[in-house]
Design an enzyme around this catalytic site. Structure first.
Site, PDB file in Angstrom:
ATOM      1  N   CYS A  84       0.555  -1.174  -0.066  1.00  0.00           N
ATOM      2  CA  CYS A  84       0.081   0.067  -0.177  1.00  0.00           C
ATOM      3  C   CYS A  84       0.664   1.507   0.274  1.00  0.00           C
ATOM      4  CB  CYS A  84      -1.026  -0.044   1.145  1.00  0.00           C
ATOM      5  SG  CYS A  84      -2.268   1.009   1.143  1.00  0.00           S
ATOM      6  N   CYS A  90      -0.426   3.893   2.607  1.00  0.00           N
ATOM      7  CA  CYS A  90       0.401   3.666   3.746  1.00  0.00           C
ATOM      8  C   CYS A  90       1.579   3.602   4.078  1.00  0.00           C
ATOM      9  CB  CYS A  90      -0.628   2.991   4.366  1.00  0.00           C
ATOM     10  SG  CYS A  90      -2.075   1.894   3.552  1.00  0.00           S
ATOM     11  N   ASP A  91       2.212   3.760   3.373  1.00  0.00           N
ATOM     12  CA  ASP A  91       3.375   3.552   3.912  1.00  0.00           C
ATOM     13  C   ASP A  91       4.789   4.319   2.514  1.00  0.00           C
ATOM     14  OD1 ASP A  91       2.921   2.030   5.707  1.00  0.00           O
ATOM     15  OD2 ASP A  91       2.776  -0.118   4.621  1.00  0.00           O
TER      16      ASP A  91
END
Ligand code: NDP
Length: 312
Positions: A134, A137-138
């Site tokens: 993701c 997300c990261d």
């Protein structure tokens, strides 16, 4: 046989939010957590884009917060996996862990989607240490670093483009000699000078003493001129698709060709009245914690209305 007014299946942000709302509405929801209690967010570290947490919050903590908030309003949260459903009869019949059966007046399916991985042992070894599925997300953790994205579809192109806004350099590892993504996404990738597309490249392993330091790649695998080399990177992102967790519902619920539940007109309604879908299981587009939570809220409101309308 036990009968519940609302059964929620899944324990990501969609499921827990649905439990908070139905709990507060005095519907006494029962929620089965499934294989991975807390869902995909429990595999991420810091969540910085969920509104209300200016300092950030860890994925597991955020899920624990949602879980306790649901319990506070009377949600009955249980361990167990739904192994079979019968949506032809009413109330609906649900089998848990291949043994227990219960009846439900309404069902909210919030079983999520699981990112596909290549199946390399190193993906597990470096989980949370440089391997991610993701970018939204990261990606932030890879500012001014070098990353590789695996895949050649729209997701891969989108993730590579997103990461290019943060990272110093992005390699896109594509196993075929062409991209499968839409023309507009391809153009975006090809026109970005931070992205280098490596066609006919397969990732076969990762290395590094302290997290990911590089990827072992094979160029033109299986051909006479096959070559193997190591590519130094700091982050390894999988973007080879997601698999929605819909197998047990598929005999009754309309799904698209990739298995995502089809919902009606932007609502969480499925083709079966009284069965609703929330979160990633019905979302091919956004797949964010906050959008999942929002759709869990919508599903709960739909449940409330359905129960009233049907005198249940
Ligand atoms: P896709 O199935 O479209 O693409 C998956 C990609 O991963 C393909 O390039 C595939 O390669 C590659 N792949 C699969 N398995 C492996 C493997 N084991 N090793 C290496 N590569 C592999 O998935 P997406 O998630 O990209 O897209 C899903 C759907 O969502 C699509 O319909 C897409 O259009 C849509 N979408 C739309 C977006 C948008 O419009 N903005 C954004 C994101 C998704 P190969 O081509 O060789 O099979």
């Amino acid at each position: 046989m036990e009968r519940v007014r609302c059964l929620i299946i899944g324990s990501g942000p969609a499921g827990y939010t649905a439990a908070i709302y139905t709990g507060r509405a005095n519907i006494s929801p029962v929620l089965y957590e499934g294989l991975q209690a807390g869902g995909q967010l429990t595999t991420t570290t810091e969540v910085e884009n969920f509104p209300g947490f200016p300092e950030g919050v860890t994925g597991p903590q955020l899920m624990e917060n949602m879980r306790s908030q649901a319990m506070k309003f009377g949600a009955d949260i249980r361990m167990g996996i739904v192994t079979k459903v019968d949506f032809n009869q009413r109330p609906f019949k649900i089998e848990i862990d291949e043994e227990k059966e219960l009846l439900a007046d309404t069902v909210i399916i919030a079983t999520g989607a699981s990112a596909k991985y290549l199946g390399l042992d190193d993906e597990k070894k470096y989980a949370g240490m440089g391997v991610s599925a993701c970018a939204t997300c990261d990606g932030f953790f890879y500012r001014n670093k070098t990353v590789a994205v695996v895949g050649g579809g729209d997701t891969a192109c989108e993730e590579a483009t997103y990461l290019a806004g943060l990272a110093r350099k992005v390699y896109l590892l594509v196993r075929k000699p062409y991209l499968r993504a839409s023309k507009i996404m391809q153009d975006r990738v090809m026109g970005n000078d931070k992205i280098e597309v490596l066609f006919e490249h397969n990732a076969v392993g990762l290395y590094g003493d302290n997290g990911v330091e590089g990827v072992h790649v094979v160029r033109r695998k299986g051909e006479a001129d096959e070559t193997r080399y190591d590519l130094p990177i700091d982050g390894f992102f999988l973007a080879i698709g997601h698999r929605p967790n819909t197998e047990v519902f598929a005999p009754f619920i309309d799904c698209d060709e990739t298995g995502y539940i089809i919902t009606k007109d932007g609502t969480p309604r499925t083709n079966v009245a009284g069965v609703f879908a929330a979160g990633d299981v019905a979302d091919t587009q956004y797949r964010q914690a906050v959008t999942a939570a929002g759709s869990g809220c919508k599903a709960a409101i739909e449940v409330e209305r359905y129960l009233v309308e049907n005198g249940l």
